[in-house]
Design a protein around this motif. Structure first.
Motif, PDB file in Angstrom:
ATOM      1  N   VAL A  88      34.177 -38.927 -22.909  1.00 48.63           N
ATOM      2  CA  VAL A  88      35.426 -38.447 -22.324  1.00 48.63           C
ATOM      3  C   VAL A  88      35.634 -37.025 -22.822  1.00 48.63           C
ATOM      4  O   VAL A  88      35.709 -36.782 -24.030  1.00 48.63           O
ATOM      5  N   VAL A  89      35.694 -36.072 -21.883  1.00 50.31           N
ATOM      6  CA  VAL A  89      35.819 -34.665 -22.266  1.00 50.31           C
ATOM      7  C   VAL A  89      36.781 -33.948 -21.321  1.00 50.31           C
ATOM      8  O   VAL A  89      37.010 -34.383 -20.189  1.00 50.31           O
ATOM      9  N   TRP A  90      37.323 -32.847 -21.812  1.00 49.69           N
ATOM     10  CA  TRP A  90      38.146 -31.996 -20.961  1.00 49.69           C
ATOM     11  C   TRP A  90      37.259 -31.252 -19.974  1.00 49.69           C
ATOM     12  O   TRP A  90      36.129 -30.895 -20.295  1.00 49.69           O
ATOM     13  N   ALA A  91      37.790 -31.004 -18.788  1.00 50.77           N
ATOM     14  CA  ALA A  91      37.052 -30.273 -17.755  1.00 50.77           C
ATOM     15  C   ALA A  91      37.886 -29.072 -17.318  1.00 50.77           C
ATOM     16  O   ALA A  91      38.934 -29.233 -16.699  1.00 50.77           O
ATOM     17  N   ASP A  92      37.430 -27.888 -17.668  1.00 53.35           N
ATOM     18  CA  ASP A  92      38.132 -26.670 -17.261  1.00 53.35           C
ATOM     19  C   ASP A  92      37.776 -26.283 -15.835  1.00 53.35           C
ATOM     20  O   ASP A  92      38.576 -25.691 -15.120  1.00 53.35           O
ATOM     21  N   ASP A  93      36.556 -26.604 -15.418  1.00 51.34           N
ATOM     22  CA  ASP A  93      36.089 -26.332 -14.060  1.00 51.34           C
ATOM     23  C   ASP A  93      35.358 -27.582 -13.578  1.00 51.34           C
ATOM     24  O   ASP A  93      34.171 -27.758 -13.855  1.00 51.34           O
ATOM     25  N   MET A  94      36.063 -28.457 -12.876  1.00 44.08           N
ATOM     26  CA  MET A  94      35.527 -29.770 -12.530  1.00 44.08           C
ATOM     27  C   MET A  94      34.214 -29.669 -11.763  1.00 44.08           C
ATOM     28  O   MET A  94      33.244 -30.376 -12.055  1.00 44.08           O
ATOM     29  N   LYS A  95      34.150 -28.789 -10.783  1.00 39.45           N
ATOM     30  CA  LYS A  95      32.946 -28.656  -9.966  1.00 39.45           C
ATOM     31  C   LYS A  95      31.741 -28.270 -10.829  1.00 39.45           C
ATOM     32  O   LYS A  95      30.694 -28.908 -10.782  1.00 39.45           O
ATOM     33  N   GLN A  96      31.912 -27.216 -11.623  1.00 36.78           N
ATOM     34  CA  GLN A  96      30.792 -26.730 -12.428  1.00 36.78           C
ATOM     35  C   GLN A  96      30.454 -27.694 -13.552  1.00 36.78           C
ATOM     36  O   GLN A  96      29.278 -27.871 -13.901  1.00 36.78           O
ATOM     37  N   ASP A  97      31.461 -28.335 -14.123  1.00 36.02           N
ATOM     38  CA  ASP A  97      31.204 -29.276 -15.215  1.00 36.02           C
ATOM     39  C   ASP A  97      30.364 -30.459 -14.742  1.00 36.02           C
ATOM     40  O   ASP A  97      29.490 -30.950 -15.473  1.00 36.02           O
ATOM     41  N   ILE A  98      30.606 -30.943 -13.523  1.00 38.53           N
ATOM     42  CA  ILE A  98      29.805 -32.040 -12.984  1.00 38.53           C
ATOM     43  C   ILE A  98      28.363 -31.584 -12.793  1.00 38.53           C
ATOM     44  O   ILE A  98      27.415 -32.294 -13.176  1.00 38.53           O
ATOM     45  N   LEU A  99      28.179 -30.399 -12.210  1.00 36.71           N
ATOM     46  CA  LEU A  99      26.824 -29.875 -12.006  1.00 36.71           C
ATOM     47  C   LEU A  99      26.119 -29.630 -13.336  1.00 36.71           C
ATOM     48  O   LEU A  99      24.903 -29.852 -13.453  1.00 36.71           O
ATOM     49  N   ASP A 100      26.861 -29.200 -14.350  1.00 34.04           N
ATOM     50  CA  ASP A 100      26.270 -29.003 -15.676  1.00 34.04           C
ATOM     51  C   ASP A 100      25.802 -30.333 -16.261  1.00 34.04           C
ATOM     52  O   ASP A 100      24.750 -30.396 -16.922  1.00 34.04           O
ATOM     53  N   HIS A 101      26.560 -31.398 -16.035  1.00 32.36           N
ATOM     54  CA  HIS A 101      26.154 -32.726 -16.503  1.00 32.36           C
ATOM     55  C   HIS A 101      24.855 -33.157 -15.818  1.00 32.36           C
ATOM     56  O   HIS A 101      23.970 -33.743 -16.447  1.00 32.36           O
ATOM     57  N   VAL A 102      24.759 -32.875 -14.527  1.00 34.72           N
ATOM     58  CA  VAL A 102      23.539 -33.214 -13.789  1.00 34.72           C
ATOM     59  C   VAL A 102      22.343 -32.467 -14.352  1.00 34.72           C
ATOM     60  O   VAL A 102      21.271 -33.036 -14.572  1.00 34.72           O
ATOM     61  N   THR A 103      22.537 -31.178 -14.612  1.00 40.25           N
ATOM     62  CA  THR A 103      21.453 -30.357 -15.160  1.00 40.25           C
ATOM     63  C   THR A 103      21.024 -30.841 -16.539  1.00 40.25           C
ATOM     64  O   THR A 103      19.835 -30.918 -16.856  1.00 40.25           O
ATOM     65  N   GLU A 104      21.989 -31.200 -17.356  1.00 40.71           N
ATOM     66  CA  GLU A 104      21.694 -31.607 -18.734  1.00 40.71           C
ATOM     67  C   GLU A 104      21.056 -32.998 -18.805  1.00 40.71           C
ATOM     68  O   GLU A 104      20.090 -33.217 -19.540  1.00 40.71           O
ATOM     69  N   LEU A 105      21.587 -33.943 -18.032  1.00 42.52           N
ATOM     70  CA  LEU A 105      21.141 -35.330 -18.141  1.00 42.52           C
ATOM     71  C   LEU A 105      19.968 -35.663 -17.233  1.00 42.52           C
ATOM     72  O   LEU A 105      19.278 -36.662 -17.453  1.00 42.52           O
ATOM     73  N   GLN A 106      19.777 -34.881 -16.164  1.00 45.71           N
ATOM     74  CA  GLN A 106      18.679 -35.117 -15.215  1.00 45.71           C
ATOM     75  C   GLN A 106      18.666 -36.563 -14.689  1.00 45.71           C
ATOM     76  O   GLN A 106      17.629 -37.242 -14.754  1.00 45.71           O
ATOM     77  N   PRO A 107      19.774 -37.051 -14.166  1.00 40.97           N
ATOM     78  CA  PRO A 107      19.798 -38.416 -13.625  1.00 40.97           C
ATOM     79  C   PRO A 107      19.100 -38.467 -12.271  1.00 40.97           C
ATOM     80  O   PRO A 107      18.824 -37.434 -11.653  1.00 40.97           O
ATOM     81  N   ASP A 108      18.821 -39.679 -11.806  1.00 40.83           N
ATOM     82  CA  ASP A 108      18.212 -39.857 -10.486  1.00 40.83           C
ATOM     83  C   ASP A 108      19.260 -39.907  -9.388  1.00 40.83           C
ATOM     84  O   ASP A 108      18.940 -39.699  -8.212  1.00 40.83           O
ATOM     85  N   LEU A 109      20.500 -40.201  -9.776  1.00 38.01           N
ATOM     86  CA  LEU A 109      21.562 -40.361  -8.776  1.00 38.01           C
ATOM     87  C   LEU A 109      22.900 -40.025  -9.417  1.00 38.01           C
ATOM     88  O   LEU A 109      23.183 -40.441 -10.544  1.00 38.01           O
ATOM     89  N   LEU A 110      23.727 -39.267  -8.679  1.00 43.46           N
ATOM     90  CA  LEU A 110      25.098 -38.994  -9.089  1.00 43.46           C
ATOM     91  C   LEU A 110      26.025 -39.900  -8.293  1.00 43.46           C
ATOM     92  O   LEU A 110      25.949 -39.936  -7.056  1.00 43.46           O
ATOM     93  N   ILE A 111      26.894 -40.630  -8.973  1.00 46.36           N
ATOM     94  CA  ILE A 111      27.813 -41.572  -8.320  1.00 46.36           C
ATOM     95  C   ILE A 111      29.244 -41.113  -8.583  1.00 46.36           C
ATOM     96  O   ILE A 111      29.599 -40.754  -9.710  1.00 46.36           O
ATOM     97  N   LYS A 112      30.061 -41.152  -7.546  1.00 52.61           N
ATOM     98  CA  LYS A 112      31.450 -40.705  -7.668  1.00 52.61           C
ATOM     99  C   LYS A 112      32.289 -41.333  -6.571  1.00 52.61           C
ATOM    100  O   LYS A 112      31.808 -41.553  -5.462  1.00 52.61           O
ATOM    101  N   GLN A 113      33.552 -41.615  -6.869  1.00 51.33           N
ATOM    102  CA  GLN A 113      34.480 -42.085  -5.860  1.00 51.33           C
ATOM    103  C   GLN A 113      34.800 -40.951  -4.888  1.00 51.33           C
ATOM    104  O   GLN A 113      34.956 -39.789  -5.291  1.00 51.33           O
ATOM    105  N   ILE A 114      34.867 -41.274  -3.585  1.00 51.65           N
ATOM    106  CA  ILE A 114      35.278 -40.263  -2.605  1.00 51.65           C
ATOM    107  C   ILE A 114      36.710 -39.833  -2.899  1.00 51.65           C
ATOM    108  O   ILE A 114      37.594 -40.653  -3.104  1.00 51.65           O
ATOM    109  N   GLN A 115      36.912 -38.530  -2.935  1.00 51.84           N
ATOM    110  CA  GLN A 115      38.245 -37.971  -3.153  1.00 51.84           C
ATOM    111  C   GLN A 115      38.783 -37.484  -1.816  1.00 51.84           C
ATOM    112  O   GLN A 115      38.357 -36.458  -1.294  1.00 51.84           O
TER     113      GLN A 115
END
Length: 294
Positions: A88-115
Motif C-alpha cells: 500500500v503506497v501513496w500515488a502522486d501520479d496514478m497513471k505513471q505509478d501503475i506503469l512504473d509498477h509494470v516496468t519494475e515487476l514485469q508481470p504477464d498481465l495487469l488486472i484492474k477494475q474498469i473505472q
C-alpha cells in the motif's frame, strides 16, 4: 505451462467490494501464477492544511488502515494456496505509478477494475483506463460486469481484410491469448468479426453497382474470417461474422450471448483518434463483461 506466471492487480483500497480482487484471485488459482496486489492511494490535498507533525501522523494512520485490510484479504488468499504479496503506497501520479509498477515487476498481465467515466469527463480528460490501454506494454485485463469470476465464455474479437492483412500478427496474438485463457478456465472460445462496410468508401466501378461492390467486399471479408477461424480450429457454431458498427455490434453480441470476457487488440492512437478513443476504449463503457486488451 500456463502463459501467466505473475499477475499484477491494481486496486483502489477505498473500494473494498471491488470484484477485481476476486477475479484476479480466481485467475491466479487457475493458472498457478503468483499475485502481487498494489493498492495505490491518491495523495489528499486536505492533508496540507494540517501541521507537519499531524499531517505525517494522519498519513501513516490512513495507510496502516488500508494495509490491515489488505493483509486480511491476502491471508484469505494464502489459505487457498495462492501465492500473494501486497503493498500500500501513496500515488502522486496514478497513471505513471501503475506503469512504473509494470516496468519494475514485469508481470504477464495487469488486472484492474474498469473505472467508469462520464461522456463529459471523457471529452475533457483522458480516462485512466484509456491511458493504460495506450501505453501499458503488457496485456491489460479490465474487470467489468457481473459475470462469473472464472469466465465460462471467452470471445476473441478480430479484424480482417479482403486481402492479406497487416493485422494478421495482432489477430494471432488475440486468438492465442483468448485460447490460453479459455483453456486455463475451462471456458468456451468464440471468434467474432464485426463487419462495418461504409458506403462512403465505395464507388461505382466497371459497370458494377454500389450494392454489387458491397456484397463482393462482404463475401471477401467473410472468406478471410472463415480462413482465420479454420486456422485456429474454432468450431463452426462458435464463429460469428456480424455486421454493424463494432462498438454497437460487440456490445449487443456480448449481452445476447452472455460473454464473460472479450479479448481485443489495442493499437496506438494518433491524431483525432487520440481524442475520440479507439473501439477497444469505447467498448469498456458498453459491454457487460470484462475486457482483455492485447
Amino acid at each position: 505451462m500456463s502463459q501467466y506466471q505473475r499477475l499484477l492487480l491494481i486496486v483502489d483500497p477505498t473500494l473494498r467490494h471491488s470484484s477485481a480482487l476476486t477475479h484476479a484471485a480466481a485467475l491466479a488459482k487457475a493458472s498457478g501464477a503468483s499475485l502481487h496486489i498494489a493498492a495505490l492511494v491518491p495523495s489528499f490535498k486536505w492533508l496540507r492544511l494540517l501541521e507537519e507533525g499531524d499531517r505525517e501522523l494522519a498519513r501513516k494512520r490512513y495507510l496502516q488502515d488500508h494495509r490491515d485490510w489488505l493483509e486480511v484479504q491476502a491471508g484469505n488468499l494464502r489459505d487457498r494456496r495462492i501465492e500473494v504479496t501486497v503493498e500500500v503506497v501513496w500515488a502522486d501520479d496514478m497513471k505513471q505509478d501503475i506503469l512504473d509498477h509494470v516496468t519494475e515487476l514485469q508481470p504477464d498481465l495487469l488486472i484492474k477494475q474498469i473505472q467508469y467515466e462520464s461522456v463529459l469527463n471523457r471529452a475533457f480528460f483522458t480516462p485512466l483506463d484509456w491511458h493504460l490501454l495506450r501505453h501499458c506494454p503488457i496485456p491489460v485485463f479490465l474487470v467489468g460486469g457481473s459475470g462469473f469470476v472464472l469466465p465460462r465464455k471467452v470471445v476473441a474479437a478480430v479484424e480482417v481484410s479482403a486481402s492479406e492483412s497487416v493485422d494478421n500478427e495482432l489477430n494471432e496474438r488475440i486468438i492465442k491469448q483468448a485460447c490460453s485463457l479459455a483453456m486455463q478456465c475451462n471456458a468456451q472460445l468464440h471468434l467474432l468479426y464485426a463487419c462495418d462496410i461504409s458506403a462512403a468508401f465505395l464507388a461505382d466501378m466497371g459497370g458494377l453497382t454500389l450494392a454489387d461492390l458491397t456484397m463482393a467486399l462482404r463475401c471477401d471479408l467473410e472468406r478471410s474470417f472463415l480462413k482465420l477461424a479454420s486456422q485456429f480450429a474454432v468450431p463452426s457454431n462458435r464463429r460469428h461474422f456480424i455486421e454493424g458498427n463494432p462498438v454497437t455490434a460487440l456490445s449487443k453480441f456480448a449481452n445476447d450471448h452472455h460473454m464473460d470476457v472479450i479479448v481485443m487488440g489495442r493499437v496506438q492512437s494518433h491524431r483525432v483518434d487520440k481524442l475520440l478513443g479507439s473501439t477497444t476504449e469505447h467498448i469498456l463503457y458498453q459491454v457487460p463483461c470484462c475486457v482483455l486488451a492485447v
